[in-house]
Design an enzyme around this catalytic site. Sequence first.
Site, PDB file in Angstrom:
ATOM      1  CG  ASP A   1      19.827  21.535  44.578  1.00 10.76           C
ATOM      2  OD1 ASP A   1      20.765  21.689  43.762  1.00 10.76           O
ATOM      3  OD2 ASP A   1      18.780  22.214  44.543  1.00 10.76           O
TER       4      ASP A   1
ATOM      5  CE  LYS B   1      18.603  20.165  39.754  1.00  8.00           C
ATOM      6  NZ  LYS B   1      19.430  21.357  39.567  1.00  8.00           N
TER       7      LYS B   1
ATOM      8  CB  THR C   1      30.943  32.130  37.421  1.00 13.78           C
ATOM      9  OG1 THR C   1      31.367  30.869  36.894  1.00 13.78           O
ATOM     10  CG2 THR C   1      31.604  33.262  36.682  1.00 13.78           C
TER      11      THR C   1
ATOM     12  CD  GLU D   1      34.375  23.044  37.223  1.00  6.86           C
ATOM     13  OE1 GLU D   1      34.613  22.626  38.361  1.00  6.86           O
ATOM     14  OE2 GLU D   1      34.983  22.628  36.205  1.00  6.86           O
TER      15      GLU D   1
ATOM     16  CB  CYS E   1      29.029  29.935  30.978  1.00 11.31           C
ATOM     17  SG  CYS E   1      28.721  28.740  32.286  1.00 11.31           S
TER      18      CYS E   1
ATOM     19  CE  LYS F   1      28.682  22.797  25.542  1.00  9.08           C
ATOM     20  NZ  LYS F   1      30.082  22.965  25.859  1.00  9.08           N
TER      21      LYS F   1
ATOM     22  NE  ARG G   1      21.470  26.956  32.728  1.00  6.49           N
ATOM     23  CZ  ARG G   1      22.212  26.631  33.796  1.00  6.49           C
ATOM     24  NH1 ARG G   1      22.099  27.318  34.904  1.00  6.49           N
ATOM     25  NH2 ARG G   1      23.039  25.609  33.745  1.00  6.49           N
TER      26      ARG G   1
HETATM   27  P1  NAD Z   1      22.442  25.235  38.035  1.00 12.95           P
HETATM   28  O1  NAD Z   1      21.331  26.213  37.983  1.00 12.95           O
HETATM   29  O2  NAD Z   1      22.455  24.073  37.108  1.00 12.95           O
HETATM   30  O3  NAD Z   1      22.578  24.654  39.509  1.00 12.95           O
HETATM   31  C1  NAD Z   1      22.484  25.418  40.661  1.00 12.95           C
HETATM   32  C2  NAD Z   1      21.837  24.537  41.734  1.00 12.95           C
HETATM   33  O4  NAD Z   1      21.896  25.248  42.973  1.00 12.95           O
HETATM   34  C3  NAD Z   1      20.366  24.242  41.473  1.00 12.95           C
HETATM   35  O5  NAD Z   1      20.161  22.854  41.532  1.00 12.95           O
HETATM   36  C4  NAD Z   1      19.636  24.971  42.606  1.00 12.95           C
HETATM   37  O6  NAD Z   1      18.465  24.305  43.023  1.00 12.95           O
HETATM   38  C5  NAD Z   1      20.697  24.973  43.694  1.00 12.95           C
HETATM   39  N1  NAD Z   1      20.535  26.015  44.710  1.00 12.95           N
HETATM   40  C6  NAD Z   1      20.213  27.320  44.563  1.00 12.95           C
HETATM   41  N2  NAD Z   1      20.195  27.936  45.761  1.00 12.95           N
HETATM   42  C7  NAD Z   1      20.541  27.011  46.689  1.00 12.95           C
HETATM   43  C8  NAD Z   1      20.730  27.039  48.090  1.00 12.95           C
HETATM   44  N3  NAD Z   1      20.567  28.148  48.782  1.00 12.95           N
HETATM   45  N4  NAD Z   1      21.071  25.891  48.712  1.00 12.95           N
HETATM   46  C9  NAD Z   1      21.233  24.751  48.007  1.00 12.95           C
HETATM   47  N5  NAD Z   1      21.092  24.664  46.676  1.00 12.95           N
HETATM   48  C10 NAD Z   1      20.753  25.775  46.015  1.00 12.95           C
HETATM   49  O7  NAD Z   1      23.781  26.091  37.850  1.00 12.95           O
HETATM   50  P2  NAD Z   1      25.161  25.590  37.229  1.00 12.95           P
HETATM   51  O8  NAD Z   1      25.107  25.626  35.738  1.00 12.95           O
HETATM   52  O9  NAD Z   1      25.611  24.363  37.925  1.00 12.95           O
HETATM   53  O10 NAD Z   1      26.100  26.813  37.651  1.00 12.95           O
HETATM   54  C11 NAD Z   1      26.514  26.998  39.001  1.00 12.95           C
HETATM   55  C12 NAD Z   1      27.622  28.031  38.995  1.00 12.95           C
HETATM   56  O11 NAD Z   1      28.757  27.545  38.266  1.00 12.95           O
HETATM   57  C13 NAD Z   1      27.249  29.345  38.322  1.00 12.95           C
HETATM   58  O12 NAD Z   1      27.884  30.397  38.976  1.00 12.95           O
HETATM   59  C14 NAD Z   1      27.807  29.193  36.923  1.00 12.95           C
HETATM   60  O13 NAD Z   1      28.089  30.443  36.321  1.00 12.95           O
HETATM   61  C15 NAD Z   1      29.076  28.427  37.186  1.00 12.95           C
HETATM   62  N6  NAD Z   1      29.552  27.621  36.071  1.00 12.95           N
HETATM   63  C16 NAD Z   1      28.689  26.934  35.290  1.00 12.95           C
HETATM   64  C17 NAD Z   1      29.167  26.153  34.232  1.00 12.95           C
HETATM   65  C18 NAD Z   1      28.220  25.396  33.331  1.00 12.95           C
HETATM   66  O14 NAD Z   1      28.668  24.954  32.265  1.00 12.95           O
HETATM   67  N7  NAD Z   1      26.967  25.229  33.672  1.00 12.95           N
HETATM   68  C19 NAD Z   1      30.551  26.082  33.994  1.00 12.95           C
HETATM   69  C20 NAD Z   1      31.409  26.771  34.832  1.00 12.95           C
HETATM   70  C21 NAD Z   1      30.911  27.544  35.862  1.00 12.95           C
END
Ligand code: NAD
Length: 440
Positions: free
Chosen positions: A30, A35, A121, A154, A272, A330, A337
């Site tokens: 990350d 973090k 996504t 996911e 999402c 929720k 968010r």
């Molecule tokens: P998040 O913001 O919690 O996590 C993303 C992480 O990526 C952060 O820790 C950020 O610091 C890191 N990051 C950003 N750019 C980076 C880089 N260049 N190199 C390394 N790390 C980097 O996001 P999330 O909720 O985990 O969602 C991630 C993806 O999964 C999104 O596309 C989201 O739509 C999808 N998704 C999320 C959920 C959910 O419930 N949160 C469920 C299904 C799918």
Amino acid sequence: MKIVIVGTGYVGLVSAACFAELGHEVIGVDIDAEKVRKLKQGISPMYEPGLEELIRSGLKTKRLSFTTDLIPVLPHVKILFSAVATPPDDGYKADLKAVFTVAETVGKYINHDLIFVNKSTVPVGTGAECEKRIAALLKKRGVSCHVPVVSNPEFLREGMAVTDTLMPDRIIIGINGKAISDKRQATSIMEDLYRPITRVGKPLIFMSRESAEIVKYASNAFLATKISFINMLTELTEKTGGNIRDVAKGIGLDNRIGPKFLHAGIGYGGSCFPKDVKALMATSREYNVPLPIIEATDAVNHHQRHRFIELIKKALPKKSHIAVWGLAFKPKTDDMREAPSIDIVTALAKEGHTITTFDPVAMDRAKPLLPKKVSYSTSPLAAAKNADAVLLLTEWDVFRGVDLKDLKEVMRGKKLFDGRNVYEPEEVKGAGLEYHGIGI
Ligand code: NAD
């Protein structure tokens, strides 16, 4: 299998901890140094039931490690997951900067065959674009290795993320691969990777990369549509003397419909549904393919939140004291968010009301997003002390268990606005309070 997961957010971190639990060797990467510092100490940067225990167990067995630097890790892995965020840009398209940064880093530094798996996504066509960018960089460097891009969307739910990852309803894998050998190799690696999960009977489904990318948006849009569908009917039940809970039960018991996602309330939020519905609308405009149901889903959700705000504005004199129960989008998460609480609390604070809130875990994350004059309490009843009205915005269990007679005792007024239709109206009235639900 040795894998790297780039992005240790809600998705990447849960996947990393679960893959380590399933016996793989996982490196989480990350760019957020704070973090990573916490993760190395076994501290989860977000609230997710069961996650911290898995992180600690992974660190202990040394199957899980974390770093901020992807480049030195690349030579040691044959599979890379990208799980970086894809937030909405100004036009509500998915912002793919982070995804392309990861793909380009791979293109610039990889010297061996690697499977690039997109877990974020992303709109249909993103996998193809990643593959194109990686190939162009490899060509520029004169390196001839294969980096097929696989889509593996996911479906985890925050608050249930660990269980959903270890016991998913299905695993979707989208593979194209120009060369048949690429496709075969990627398919067999994905089968090996997920074997601990398919062994317990969970289906691993292969399809084209484009189909897999669309499945993710279609799933979220369908669920959001169910919510907006039932919410759409709430005004009708209110005006005609119906009760939306009875209507939801009546239709949900039909096997073809099912009872899930038919709970009327103040609408969906989170990281999402709002963003994915809007991103699908952006894709529909890009390809000039109308998706009217998706447009309506978004419009109903917006309307529902504002209808609730208007209801409260009308019911309360200016400068009332309001207690807000629940801030997270929720229960069982601290994710703020797109939480409906942000719009609702901000609008009511603007009206001059005094607001005291309580949420079991999300208050720290909520503070920077809510007006400064909002205050934070230590329990539901402490937040409700001397309140003219209580607003339930997130259906945490702790709010279900509150003794309504005790609530009446501590309040100055009597109004209970149940934004999630959690309470029985008769019970609320029996405790001497006024009940205001949605569609009831
Ligand atoms: P998040 O913001 O919690 O996590 C993303 C992480 O990526 C952060 O820790 C950020 O610091 C890191 N990051 C950003 N750019 C980076 C880089 N260049 N190199 C390394 N790390 C980097 O996001 P999330 O909720 O985990 O969602 C991630 C993806 O999964 C999104 O596309 C989201 O739509 C999808 N998704 C999320 C959920 C959910 O419930 N949160 C469920 C299904 C799918």
